[in-house]
Motif scaffolding. Structure first.
Motif, PDB file in Angstrom:
ATOM      1  N   LEU A  96      56.408  44.634   6.612  1.00  0.00           N
ATOM      2  CA  LEU A  96      57.175  44.145   5.463  1.00  0.00           C
ATOM      3  C   LEU A  96      57.318  45.174   4.344  1.00  0.00           C
ATOM      4  N   SER A  97      56.629  46.303   4.462  1.00  0.00           N
ATOM      5  CA  SER A  97      56.718  47.349   3.447  1.00  0.00           C
ATOM      6  C   SER A  97      56.543  48.700   4.134  1.00  0.00           C
ATOM      7  N   SER A  98      56.463  49.759   3.345  1.00  0.00           N
ATOM      8  CA  SER A  98      56.358  51.090   3.947  1.00  0.00           C
ATOM      9  C   SER A  98      54.924  51.578   4.051  1.00  0.00           C
ATOM     10  N   ALA A  99      53.956  50.811   3.547  1.00  0.00           N
ATOM     11  CA  ALA A  99      52.564  51.251   3.583  1.00  0.00           C
ATOM     12  C   ALA A  99      51.627  50.051   3.676  1.00  0.00           C
ATOM     13  N   LEU A 100      50.383  50.330   4.044  1.00  0.00           N
ATOM     14  CA  LEU A 100      49.317  49.328   4.126  1.00  0.00           C
ATOM     15  C   LEU A 100      48.330  49.567   2.998  1.00  0.00           C
ATOM     16  N   GLY A 104      39.307  48.129  -1.204  1.00  0.00           N
ATOM     17  CA  GLY A 104      38.396  49.185  -0.789  1.00  0.00           C
ATOM     18  C   GLY A 104      39.094  50.423  -0.269  1.00  0.00           C
ATOM     19  N   ALA A 105      40.398  50.348  -0.013  1.00  0.00           N
ATOM     20  CA  ALA A 105      41.131  51.532   0.442  1.00  0.00           C
ATOM     21  C   ALA A 105      41.327  52.472  -0.738  1.00  0.00           C
ATOM     22  N   ASN A 106      41.271  53.803  -0.465  1.00  0.00           N
ATOM     23  CA  ASN A 106      41.467  54.788  -1.531  1.00  0.00           C
ATOM     24  C   ASN A 106      42.909  54.825  -1.995  1.00  0.00           C
ATOM     25  N   HIS A 107      43.820  54.544  -1.096  1.00  0.00           N
ATOM     26  CA  HIS A 107      45.247  54.604  -1.415  1.00  0.00           C
ATOM     27  C   HIS A 107      46.020  53.906  -0.311  1.00  0.00           C
TER      28      HIS A 107
END
Length: 146
Positions: A96-100, A104-107
């Motif tokens: 649904l988007s270009s990233a996950l 807790g994820a850094n980015h």
């Protein structure tokens, strides 16, 4: 009132109705057990809440049903990736988007490559196994057997 193999048609209909009522009660008992005993940690509660138990009428009486109504219930029952039916890692990509992104994820990331998957955390089969003798006894009692 016709007879079918020594049993009246009316009696057969009553037996089938009683079998459905019994099956529905037993299915609801199994649903309660599965919901309280599921081995996973809830995040949203939808998998646990989506466990459904009951009975379906059939031409022979009833079938007891215990199932997940949520799609991810199958992943909990069978596992995924290396631990699941396919037995291989997989890639996770956004739909649904270009990233996950997750807590807790850094980015944000564009994908997670070669994810190993998760082990199965089944509850439906263990619940059915746990209740099979009680089901057999209940049906025998309903029809006057031992």
């Amino acid at each position: 009132m016709s007879k079918l193999g020594g049993i009246t048609e009316d009696r057969l209909k009553r037996n089938m109705a009683a079998l459905y009522i019994l099956g529905n009660r037993l299915g609801k008992d199994m649903e309660r057990h599965a919901k309280t005993s599921a081995p996973w940690t809830d995040r949203t509660g939808s998998a646990r809440g989506g466990i459904q138990g009951g009975a379906e009428k059939t031409t022979r009486g009833a079938t007891i049903v215990l199932a997940h109504s949520q799609q991810h219930g199958a992943f909990l029952e069978l596992g995924t990736g290396l631990y699941g039916p396919i037995g291989a890692p997989y890639d996770i990509v956004p739909t649904l988007s270009s990233a996950l992104f997750w807590d807790g994820a850094n980015h944000p990331v564009t994908s997670v490559r070669r994810h190993p998957g998760m082990e199965a955390r089944p509850i439906l089969k263990p619940t059915a196994e746990r209740h099979k003798h009680a089901i057999k006894r209940s049906v025998q009692q309903l029809f006057g057997g031992n």
